[in-house]
Write an enzyme that holds these catalytic residues in place. Structure first.
Site, PDB file in Angstrom:
ATOM      1  N   ASP A 478       8.401   7.381   4.967  1.00  0.00           N
ATOM      2  CA  ASP A 478       8.277   6.390   6.040  1.00  0.00           C
ATOM      3  C   ASP A 478       9.491   5.460   6.079  1.00  0.00           C
ATOM      4  O   ASP A 478      10.261   5.369   5.107  1.00  0.00           O
ATOM      5  CB  ASP A 478       6.983   5.591   5.795  1.00  0.00           C
ATOM      6  N   ASP A 548       2.495   6.433  15.925  1.00  0.00           N
ATOM      7  CA  ASP A 548       1.338   5.732  15.357  1.00  0.00           C
ATOM      8  C   ASP A 548       0.216   5.642  16.380  1.00  0.00           C
ATOM      9  O   ASP A 548      -0.886   5.216  16.043  1.00  0.00           O
ATOM     10  CB  ASP A 548       1.735   4.315  14.925  1.00  0.00           C
TER      11      ASP A 548
END
Ligand code: DGJ
Length: 728
Positions: A478, A548
Site C-alpha cells: 500500500d 477503495d
C-alpha cells in the site's frame, strides 16, 4: 526485418502486418515524423513532406527559406532554433544557455529489444518478437549523444519509445525536460480521451474535441495518481468502441508524468508523454547517462476497443512478469472493511473459518498488525508484530490459516513513516523534507526518502525478514499519501530536483529485489485503491487494488474506465458489505459478486454477519467464477454498454479460440414499462453455433452479434446477469 532503412530517401520504415511508422532524416540532420498508422506501402516517402514559407517561422537552412523547424513534423523536437511549440527536451548547459543543436549522427537496427536499466519496460521472450531502431543524434559542441530508441513488435500493434542522453563531454548539464516520446500528426481533426478521477472515483472517461493550443494531463504528486492516468488517446471523430482510428500512448512509470497535446495554427498536432518537467532538473555529468521511462504507443483501426485489447495483451503478457502472469489468482478475503484496526487473533480466525466454509482460498490481514497501530496515527516504519492483537505473531496466524487449507497474505505500507514511530525517532532525516521547513502530514504520515540507498536497503532487509517469517503467499503493498516538501537530506543542492525521480528508481530497485527473492508471492499494489494503477508498477506487481470504492454501481464506471488500458487480470475487485462504506448504497449480493467477478474476485466484508441466503449466493457465484475465470482473466474484452451513458452496462470476454465467452450485464435503475432490448455481442466466430448457459436452443455467432441476444425485461433495480457462452 520489419525495420527498413531507405538510404536514398533517408527514410526509416518500421512496420508489422498492421502498422507502419515512417521517419525521415531531413537535411541529413533532423528526424522528421512522416507517418504512424495503418500499414502502408510508400513509393516515394521523401515526397511526403512539403514546405511553404510561413511568416515568423525562422529557418536554420539559409538556402531553403521555406524550411523551418517551426513547421517540420518532428520526432524529438528542441526549443530555441525556430520551433516555438512544446519541445521534447530542454537542457541548460554549463554556460547558462538552453540552446542545443542535436543532429543525426548514426543509427543501428537490432533484433529484439533491450531492457531499460533500473526502469520497467515491456519485454520479449524471443528476439524474433520485435526489432529495435536506435537513432543517435549528437551535439558536437556539448559532446553529448541523444539516443532515440524505437521498438516495433511483430505480432502486436505496438511501438515503444524512449530517449537517453549519453554524456561524453566535459561539463555537467542540467536536463530540465526529457520526454519519452513526441510525435507530430499532420492533422488535428481528432478527439482526445483520457482517464481522470480522484480517490474512490478513479479512471472515469473523458472525451473532448481538440482545441488550438495546449491541452494536457499530469501528476505532480510523486505517484501516477488517482487524478490522472499516464495515458491518453487521439480518436478520429467517428471512432467508436469498434470502429475508427485510435492512437493510444501510455507511460511505464509510476511517478510524476505529463502527457500533452499541442495543436498549432496549421492544424498539426504534437503529442508527447514522459516525466513531468515541472519541478524536475537532472544533473547529467560527464560519463553518465540519463534514460527516460518507456512510452508505449498503440495504433488501432478497430476503435477504442481494438486499442484496449492491444494494451491488454501487451500488459498481460509482455509487461507483467512472474509465476502469476499466466495463472488465475486465488479468491481472497481481506479483513479491512470487516474490522478496520479493531481485530484480535480470535476475530481474524473466526473470519477465516467462515471464509473457508464459503470456499474462499486466501486470507489477507490488512493494516493494523504492527507497532501500536490501533488507528492511522502511528507505527508505520515499525514492522514488528503487535503481540496484544496477535499473541502468536504473524506466524501463528499464518499457520492457523494454512492448516485450514487456505493461503495467507499480509498488508504492508513500506514507503511511509509515522512521526509516532521508533523509526522516525531514530532517523528523522529519512523522510522527504526540506531542512528548516514544516513537514506536511497526510493521513498522519510522512514519505520515506527512497532516493537514499540506505533507506531502500533498510526496507529490503526489513521486508525480507517479514516475508520469510511465515508462510506468506500474497502481499498487498500500500501507499497512502502523496509527496510534499520533496527534498532529500542526502543530495547536494544542485541535485535536489532529482529527488522525485530518484525515489521512483529506489522503489523500482526494492521491488525488483523483493520480487526476485520471493517469486512465489503474489504482489498486489495499492495506493488508497487505484492511486498508482499504471503499467510501471504492473511490471513488478501483476495486480492492483482498483479502488477503495467497492460499491457495485460505482465500480461499474471505475472498472469500465480502467479497462480502457488495463486488462481484467490486473484489477483487484472485492465484494463488500451493505450499506456500502463509501456511498451508503444497498445493492444485492448477486450484483456485488457479478461486478467483482469481472476481475480478480475477492471479498472484504463481515462474512460472519451474512444471512444464510447471502452465503449460498456467494458459494454459488464462487463456483460459477471458477468456470469462467480463465475467460475473464485471459480472454479478449469487448465493452458493449457504457455505465457513463445510461443505466445499462455490459462487457464480455472471449477466449482466443472464440470457443467460449462470458457476458456480464448490469442494470442499475430499472425503467418502468421498458422497451424490448437485444444485446449485440462482439468477438464471436460468426460461423460457430453457441449455447448460452447450456440452454437447448443454440445461436450462430453472427446471429448473436448482428441480431443480438434477447434480454429479459427487468423490474428490479441493481439486477445483473452472467451468460456463459460455449461453442457446440
Ligand atoms: C488504503 C487501502 O486502499 C485499503 O484497502 C486499506 O488497505 C487501507 N489503506 C489500510 O490502511
Amino acid at each position: 526485418m520489419p525495420i527498413e532503412w531507405n538510404e536514398a530517401d533517408q527514410v526509416f520504415h518500421l512496420y508489422n502486418k498492421k502498422v507502419s511508422y515512417l521517419i525521415q532524416i531531413v537535411y541529413g540532420k533532423y528526424p522528421a515524423h512522416l507517418y504512424w498508422g495503418r500499414r502502408v506501402q510508400v513509393l516515394q516517402p521523401s515526397s511526403i513532406l512539403s514546405f511553404k514559407g510561413r511568416a515568423f517561422s525562422p529557418t536554420t537552412e539559409p538556402d531553403d527559406l521555406k524550411f523551418s523547424l517551426d513547421i517540420l513534423p518532428q520526432e524529438y523536437p528542441a526549443f530555441g532554433n525556430g520551433d516555438f511549440r512544446k519541445p521534447a527536451y530542454l537542457l541548460r548547459t554549463h554556460d547558462g544557455s538552453t540552446i542545443t543543436e542535436f543532429v543525426y549522427d548514426s543509427h543501428e537496427i537490432l533484433k529484439g529489444k533491450r531492457p531499460l536499466k533500473g526502469l520497467p519496460s515491456s519485454y520479449i521472450e524471443d528476439d524474433s518478437e520485435a526489432d529495435t531502431l536506435v537513432i543517435t543524434m549528437v551535439d558536437s559542441i556539448l559532446g553529448i549523444g541523444l539516443n532515440l530508441n524505437y521498438t516495433i513488435y511483430r505480432d502486436l500493434d505496438v511501438i515503444t519509445r524512449s530517449a537517453s542522453f549519453e554524456h561524453l563531454g566535459s561539463y555537467a548539464i542540467e536536463i530540465h525536460k526529457c520526454m519519452s516520446m513526441s510525435v507530430d500528426f499532420h492533422e488535428s481533426n481528432w478527439d482526445w480521451l483520457h482517464l481522470h478521477g480522484t480517490w474512490a472515483r478513479e479512471r472515469h472517461i473523458e472525451r473532448q474535441p481538440l482545441l488550438h493550443g495546449i491541452q494536457s494531463i499530469s501528476s505532480t504528486r510523486g505517484a501516477s495518481s488517482h487524478q490522472h492516468n499516464p495515458f491518453l488517446a487521439l480518436l478520429s471523430k467517428d471512432a467508436t468502441e469498434e470502429l475508427g482510428d485510435v492512437y493510444g500512448i501510455s507511460l511505464l512509470y509510476s511517478g510524476n508524468f505529463q502527457a500533452s497535446i499541442e495543436v498549432d495554427p496549421f492544424d498539426t498536432t504534437r503529442i508527447s508523454i514522459g516525466i513531468n518537467p515541472f519541478d524536475f532538473i537532472w544533473l547529467n555529468k560527464p560519463g553518465e547517462m540519463f534514460q527516460t521511462p518507456e512510452a508505449v504507443m498503440v495504433y488501432s483501426s478497430e476503435g477504442i476497443g481494438g486499442m484496449s485489447r492491444t494494451f491488454h495483451k501487451l500488459l498481460r503478457t509482455r509487461v507483467c512478469r512472474g509465476v502469476y502472469r499466466d495463472k488465475t489468482r486465488p479468491i481472497l478475503i481481506n479483513n479491512w472493511e470487516a474490522t478496520y484496526f479493531n481485530f484480535t487473533e480470535k476475530i481474524l480466525k473466526e473470519l477465516a473459518d467462515v471464509a473457508k466454509g464459503l470456499e474462499i482460498e486466501l486470507f489477507v490481514l490488512d493494516d493494523g498488525w504492527f507497532g501500536h497501530r490501533d488507528n492511522d496515527k502511528s507505527s508505520l516504519g515499525d514492522w514488528v508484530v503487535n503481540k496484544k492483537k496477535l499473541p502468536h505473531g504473524i506466524k501463528g496466524l499464518a499457520d492457523y490459516i494454512q492448516n485450514k487449507g487456505m493461503q495467507f497474505g499480509l498488508w504492508v505500507e513500506p514507503e511511509m513513516v509515522s512521526p509516532d514511530s521508533n523509526l522516525y525517532r531514530k532517523h528523522p532525516d529519512w523522510c522527504l523534507h526540506v531542512p528548516g521547513r514544516s513537514r506536511t502530514l497526510s493521513r498522519n504520515q510522512l514519505v520515506l526518502d527512497l532516493s537514499r540507498e540506505e533507506v531502500c536497503d533498510f526496507l529490503i532487509r526489513t521486508l525480507t525478514n517479514i516475508f520469510s517469517s511465515a508462510p506468506i503467499s500474497y502481499v498487498k503493498w500500500d501507499m497512502n499519501r502523496n509527496m510534499t516538501e520533496v527534498g532529500s537530506a542526502a543530495l547536494p543542492p544542485e541535485m535536489q530536483k532529482e529527488t522525485a525521480h530518484r525515489y521512483m528508481l529506489g522503489l523500482y530497485r526494492i521491488l525488483e529485489t523483493l520480487t526476485e527473492r520471493f517469486p512465489e508471492i503474489l504482489f498486489e499494489s495499492c495506493s488508497g485503491g487505484g492511486g498508482r494503477f499504471d503499467p510501471g508498477i504492473l511490471y513488478y506487481m501483476p495486480q492492483t487494488w482498483t479502488s477503495d470504492d467497492t460499491d457495485a454501481v460505482e465500480r461499474l464506471k471505475i472498472q469500465y474506465g480502467t479497462s480502457i488500458v488495463y486488462p481484467a487480470i490486473t484489477m483487484g475487485a472485492h465484494v463488500s458489505d451493505v450499506p456500502n462504506h463509501q456511498v451508503g448504497r444497498m445493492t444485492p449480493i448477486q450484483m456485488r459478486c457479478h461486478v467483482a467477478m469481472a476481475a480478480n474476485l475477492g471479498f472484504e466484508l463481515s462474512v460472519g454477519k451474512l444471512s444464510n441466503e447471502d452465503k449460498s449466493v456467494i458459494v454459488e457465484q464462487i463456483r460459477l467464477y471458477h468456470q469462467i475465470k480463465e475467460i475473464v482473466l485471459f480472454g479478449d474484452q469487448y465493452r458493449l454498454l457504457s455505465p457513463f451513458e445510461g443505466m445499462d452496462t455490459a462487457w464480455m470476454y472471449v477466449t482466443p479460440s472464440q470457443e467460449q465467452a462470458v457476458v456480464f450485464y448490469y442494470k442499475t435503475l430499472a425503467t418502468p414499462n421498458p422497451p424490448f432490448f437485444r444485446l449485440k455481442l462482439r468477438g464471436l466466430n460468426p460461423k460457430l453455433k453457441y449455447r448460452i448457459n447450456n440452454a437447448e436452443h443454440p445461436f450462430y455467432g453472427d446471429e448473436l452479434m448482428q441480431i443480438g441476444k434477447d434480454m429479459p425485461l427487468i423490474k428490479k433495480d441493481y439486477s445483473s446477469f452472467i451468460f456463459h457462452i460455449k461453442a457446440i
